[in-house]
Write a protein that holds these residues in place. Structure first.
Motif, PDB file in Angstrom:
ATOM      1  N   SER A 100      -6.831  -6.966   0.897  1.00 53.45           N
ATOM      2  CA  SER A 100      -5.724  -7.494   0.093  1.00 53.45           C
ATOM      3  C   SER A 100      -4.551  -7.965   0.935  1.00 53.45           C
ATOM      4  CB  SER A 100      -5.226  -6.424  -0.879  1.00 53.45           C
ATOM      5  OG  SER A 100      -6.254  -6.089  -1.771  1.00 53.45           O
ATOM      6  N   GLY A 101      -4.408  -7.440   2.134  1.00 53.93           N
ATOM      7  CA  GLY A 101      -3.281  -7.802   2.994  1.00 53.93           C
ATOM      8  C   GLY A 101      -3.650  -7.626   4.446  1.00 53.93           C
ATOM      9  N   GLY A 102      -2.638  -7.548   5.316  1.00 55.52           N
ATOM     10  CA  GLY A 102      -2.889  -7.402   6.733  1.00 55.52           C
ATOM     11  C   GLY A 102      -3.510  -6.055   7.086  1.00 55.52           C
ATOM     12  N   ASP A 103      -3.017  -4.997   6.426  1.00 55.65           N
ATOM     13  CA  ASP A 103      -3.508  -3.638   6.649  1.00 55.65           C
ATOM     14  C   ASP A 103      -3.849  -3.053   5.284  1.00 55.65           C
ATOM     15  OD1 ASP A 103      -1.594  -4.413   8.801  1.00 55.65           O
ATOM     16  OD2 ASP A 103      -2.247  -2.524   9.646  1.00 55.65           O
ATOM     17  N   ASP A 104      -5.063  -2.603   5.111  1.00 61.62           N
ATOM     18  CA  ASP A 104      -5.509  -2.065   3.824  1.00 61.62           C
ATOM     19  C   ASP A 104      -6.078  -0.672   3.999  1.00 61.62           C
ATOM     20  OD1 ASP A 104      -5.136  -4.422   2.014  1.00 61.62           O
ATOM     21  OD2 ASP A 104      -6.501  -5.332   3.442  1.00 61.62           O
ATOM     22  N   LEU A 105      -6.146   0.069   2.895  1.00 59.97           N
ATOM     23  CA  LEU A 105      -6.735   1.416   2.893  1.00 59.97           C
ATOM     24  C   LEU A 105      -8.175   1.376   2.404  1.00 59.97           C
ATOM     25  CD1 LEU A 105      -3.723   3.381   1.378  1.00 59.97           C
ATOM     26  CD2 LEU A 105      -4.351   3.143   3.783  1.00 59.97           C
ATOM     27  N   TYR A 106      -9.012   2.150   3.057  1.00 59.43           N
ATOM     28  CA  TYR A 106     -10.427   2.232   2.697  1.00 59.43           C
ATOM     29  C   TYR A 106     -10.839   3.684   2.620  1.00 59.43           C
ATOM     30  CZ  TYR A 106     -10.613  -2.712   3.793  1.00 59.43           C
ATOM     31  OH  TYR A 106     -10.395  -4.062   3.803  1.00 59.43           O
TER      32      TYR A 106
END
Length: 94
Positions: free
Chosen positions: A88-94
């Motif tokens: 979704s953006g530059g840094d995402d959570l997984y």
């Protein structure tokens, strides 16, 4: 210079998280041998009385992106940040 077998390296190491049993230490690092700029590594030990061994790349948690900032929830869930393409953006959570 790091001690041989130490979890520390001459590179950027951060975000340590210890498993509930205290036998695995997850961290992110820019040490050589990774797949991206930052990768998630895991160091293990036989018991709480032992030192951690040298970290190895955490299986299935790394790509050519920057992968970092792990958080453990029990023994079943790990959340991490990544710059993996398609998020979704530059840094995402997984």
């Amino acid at each position: 210079m790091p001690v041989p077998g130490s979890v520390n390296s001459d590179e950027y190491d951060d975000g340590p998280h210890l498993s509930l049993d205290g036998l695995r230490l997850y961290l992110s690092s820019e040490r050589p041998g990774g797949l991206g700029k930052r990768d998630i590594w895991v160091a293990s030990r036989q018991s709480l009385a032992h030192d951690f061994g040298a970290p190895v790349l955490a299986p299935l948690l790394n790509a050519s992106s920057s992968d970092y900032d792990t958080s453990l929830f029990g023994e079943s869930y790990l959340v991490m940040a990544s710059t993996l393409p398609g998020g979704s953006g530059g840094d995402d959570l997984y």
